[in-house]
Design a protein around this motif. Sequence first.
Motif, PDB file in Angstrom:
ATOM      1  N   ARG A   1     149.639 -22.099 132.279  1.00  0.00           N
ATOM      2  CA  ARG A   1     149.054 -21.626 131.029  1.00  0.00           C
ATOM      3  C   ARG A   1     148.598 -22.761 130.101  1.00  0.00           C
ATOM      4  O   ARG A   1     147.531 -22.692 129.504  1.00  0.00           O
ATOM      5  CB  ARG A   1     150.049 -20.722 130.310  1.00  0.00           C
TER       6      ARG A   1
ATOM      7  N   LEU B   1     146.109 -21.523 137.397  1.00  0.00           N
ATOM      8  CA  LEU B   1     146.564 -22.759 136.758  1.00  0.00           C
ATOM      9  C   LEU B   1     147.695 -22.422 135.781  1.00  0.00           C
ATOM     10  O   LEU B   1     147.789 -21.292 135.314  1.00  0.00           O
ATOM     11  CB  LEU B   1     145.410 -23.392 135.987  1.00  0.00           C
TER      12      LEU B   1
ATOM     13  N   LEU C   1     136.651 -24.831 135.499  1.00  0.00           N
ATOM     14  CA  LEU C   1     137.162 -25.091 136.847  1.00  0.00           C
ATOM     15  C   LEU C   1     137.000 -26.560 137.226  1.00  0.00           C
ATOM     16  O   LEU C   1     137.304 -26.957 138.345  1.00  0.00           O
ATOM     17  CB  LEU C   1     136.440 -24.197 137.859  1.00  0.00           C
TER      18      LEU C   1
ATOM     19  N   ILE D   1     145.361 -24.156 131.284  1.00  0.00           N
ATOM     20  CA  ILE D   1     144.221 -23.276 130.986  1.00  0.00           C
ATOM     21  C   ILE D   1     143.773 -23.500 129.539  1.00  0.00           C
ATOM     22  O   ILE D   1     142.592 -23.634 129.255  1.00  0.00           O
ATOM     23  CB  ILE D   1     144.565 -21.789 131.222  1.00  0.00           C
ATOM     24  N   GLY D   2     144.756 -23.604 128.634  1.00  0.00           N
ATOM     25  CA  GLY D   2     144.437 -23.851 127.232  1.00  0.00           C
ATOM     26  C   GLY D   2     143.660 -25.145 127.064  1.00  0.00           C
ATOM     27  O   GLY D   2     142.656 -25.187 126.350  1.00  0.00           O
TER      28      GLY D   2
ATOM     29  N   PHE E   1     138.604 -17.157 132.450  1.00  0.00           N
ATOM     30  CA  PHE E   1     138.572 -16.333 133.669  1.00  0.00           C
ATOM     31  C   PHE E   1     138.709 -17.136 134.973  1.00  0.00           C
ATOM     32  O   PHE E   1     139.571 -16.839 135.804  1.00  0.00           O
ATOM     33  CB  PHE E   1     137.285 -15.500 133.687  1.00  0.00           C
ATOM     34  N   GLY E   2     137.873 -18.171 135.122  1.00  0.00           N
ATOM     35  CA  GLY E   2     137.912 -18.967 136.352  1.00  0.00           C
ATOM     36  C   GLY E   2     139.255 -19.647 136.538  1.00  0.00           C
ATOM     37  O   GLY E   2     139.832 -19.648 137.630  1.00  0.00           O
ATOM     38  N   ALA E   3     139.752 -20.218 135.440  1.00  0.00           N
ATOM     39  CA  ALA E   3     141.038 -20.928 135.503  1.00  0.00           C
ATOM     40  C   ALA E   3     142.178 -19.956 135.815  1.00  0.00           C
ATOM     41  O   ALA E   3     143.129 -20.302 136.522  1.00  0.00           O
ATOM     42  CB  ALA E   3     141.286 -21.642 134.182  1.00  0.00           C
ATOM     43  N   GLU E   4     142.068 -18.720 135.330  1.00  0.00           N
ATOM     44  CA  GLU E   4     143.076 -17.700 135.643  1.00  0.00           C
ATOM     45  C   GLU E   4     143.035 -17.354 137.126  1.00  0.00           C
ATOM     46  O   GLU E   4     144.066 -17.137 137.763  1.00  0.00           O
ATOM     47  CB  GLU E   4     142.807 -16.415 134.843  1.00  0.00           C
TER      48      GLU E   4
ATOM     49  N   ARG F   1     135.445 -20.198 119.512  1.00  0.00           N
ATOM     50  CA  ARG F   1     136.438 -19.816 120.508  1.00  0.00           C
ATOM     51  C   ARG F   1     136.849 -18.348 120.442  1.00  0.00           C
ATOM     52  O   ARG F   1     136.991 -17.683 121.452  1.00  0.00           O
ATOM     53  CB  ARG F   1     137.672 -20.701 120.284  1.00  0.00           C
TER      54      ARG F   1
ATOM     55  N   GLU G   1     136.898 -17.129 124.381  1.00  0.00           N
ATOM     56  CA  GLU G   1     137.916 -17.910 125.090  1.00  0.00           C
ATOM     57  C   GLU G   1     138.483 -17.163 126.298  1.00  0.00           C
ATOM     58  O   GLU G   1     138.811 -17.775 127.312  1.00  0.00           O
ATOM     59  CB  GLU G   1     139.037 -18.355 124.152  1.00  0.00           C
ATOM     60  N   ASP G   2     138.551 -15.827 126.215  1.00  0.00           N
ATOM     61  CA  ASP G   2     139.036 -15.049 127.364  1.00  0.00           C
ATOM     62  C   ASP G   2     138.096 -15.206 128.537  1.00  0.00           C
ATOM     63  O   ASP G   2     138.514 -15.265 129.692  1.00  0.00           O
ATOM     64  CB  ASP G   2     139.136 -13.558 127.015  1.00  0.00           C
ATOM     65  N   ASP G   3     136.793 -15.252 128.232  1.00  0.00           N
ATOM     66  CA  ASP G   3     135.834 -15.391 129.318  1.00  0.00           C
ATOM     67  C   ASP G   3     135.899 -16.776 129.951  1.00  0.00           C
ATOM     68  O   ASP G   3     135.860 -16.917 131.163  1.00  0.00           O
ATOM     69  CB  ASP G   3     134.415 -15.109 128.835  1.00  0.00           C
TER      70      ASP G   3
ATOM     71  N   ILE H   1     140.067 -24.739 128.402  1.00  0.00           N
ATOM     72  CA  ILE H   1     139.199 -23.983 127.495  1.00  0.00           C
ATOM     73  C   ILE H   1     138.707 -24.911 126.395  1.00  0.00           C
ATOM     74  O   ILE H   1     137.523 -24.939 126.054  1.00  0.00           O
ATOM     75  CB  ILE H   1     139.961 -22.794 126.869  1.00  0.00           C
TER      76      ILE H   1
END
Lengths: 281, 269
Positions: free
Chosen positions: A116, A114, A159, A119-120, A107-110, A136, A102-104, A123
């Motif tokens: 938080r 965006l 994205l 982003i959730g 990445f793009g959304a971070e 996940r 899920e961290d990976d 994902i």
Amino acid sequence: MHALEFRDVDFSYGDPSQDANAFRIRKLNFTVEEGEFVAVLGHNGSGKSTLARLANGILTADGGEIRVFDTVLGEKNLFEIRKQVGVVFQNPDNQTVASIVEDDVAFGAENVALPREEIGRRIDFALGAVGMRELRGATVSRLSGGQKQRVAIAGVLALKPRIMILDESTAMLDPRGRKEIIDVVLRLNKEEKITVVLVTHFMEEALLADRAVVMNRGDIVMQGAPSEIFARSDELLAYNLALPRIAVITKSLREGGMSVKDTLDISSLADEIAGELKCGS
Amino acid sequence: MKDVAFGQYYPADSFVHRLDPRLKILFLIAYIVAIFVASNFYGLALCAAVLILAVALSRLPVGKVFRAVRGALILVIFTAVINLLFHSGKTVYWSCGILCISKEGILFSAYLVIRLVLLVICSSLLTYTTTPVALTDGIESLLTPLKWIRFPVHALALIMSIALRMIPTLMEETERIKNAQKARGANFESGNPLRRVKAFIPILVPLLLSAFRRADELGDAMEARCYGGKKRVKYKKLRFSWRDLLAAILAAALIAGVVLLRVYLGEIV
């Protein structure tokens, strides 16, 4: 309005007199319609990967223009274009930045900052779309090649791109992993209406596309429905491309004296063979 | 080794595992300070008591804890012997030239050994109960104030995270290259140490080359996912909970206790 359009694009790489890998694209014109699934074929060094990298500005063209939904790609709108054109690369090990799935994907959304909660949601959507929601929290390095590559697709999907380019994304996978990826891509194309450009050297994959484009030495040399392209077997062989297995079989049957029609569908070929055998006996 | 939990992490669900990694890092620092402030055995006893409590709360098998000490055993023995023989004191039991064994020497080396052992156990408690990923997140968060002097904290955190991500991949690759070289008759196991080190050069060169190629591709993949913009957010936020408050109070109490014991009871003995 085209989803993706190359207008007289020039690009050169290296010096042809010194470097064996050097090559050149001259006045390349190429369009992809919205919602289309295009397969780009070509042997090594044909320029098919360059095409993929030019489309979202990882490589910069020397001349001509590249348009994404009628917006000309330039230095100022690079990030806007990259949000719309996602690229999945070849090596599943060289695309993930984080150790946890899920961290990976985040990445793009971070990167585009965006909120938080969004982003959730992204994902969740992206992992759902590639069928990996239950993984996940898994460790990326423990996944199979196909799963890693699906994580890479999810990372791009987070994205919410309108166009997805797969640059030989199945080349390093085993047959099972390849099927996983192709199934996901087909579903994204049909259900999420994402325009797909699939760069590949597996002819079987190109059969699934709406249109196939063949590149040779930086030029587009053939273009059309996969059935039309694969009917021109001599030309394909001249460009160092292998025929799909079914076309090879049809061809050798015909050389052996059977009058079977060109087809890319296994069951219709089987019917024809059955018909031939009945006539013969 | 193909896990994020490479190295030391011992997966379990305990009070210590659930602590915020930032707090665990700060706790370790506080603990180290306490060990160095403790000037007598009462202070060290207090430190040891706190550590025993922490180990008990972490649900780590005792064997694991001792294995950590075993790693530093040579250092511990070396420290003990040197101090035992060279520390001079009033009550001498045995002497020979500059070497002597005295009551003070024995006490002092015991004091140093206890310090070292506590130090080793406490730091491995951190790595046993915290995943490397959580650890990097914690370090990143603790370094945040450096942003004021324009230190690229985000970039540093990303570098650490990618390094962690790549360890299993590069280990696999090393194994693959090693096997390829073995198949060509390379020998990594025999010969003198210099020869064995030399035998690793044919592994390192391809490994390094491939790492550069990977870095290049990863850079493209990151750019394709919009990396390089000015603003960047972090999805996962670390949160303090009641556990962290308790642990912080414990750390503060430990330091206060050690300082008091030092002031009222003075130096060793």
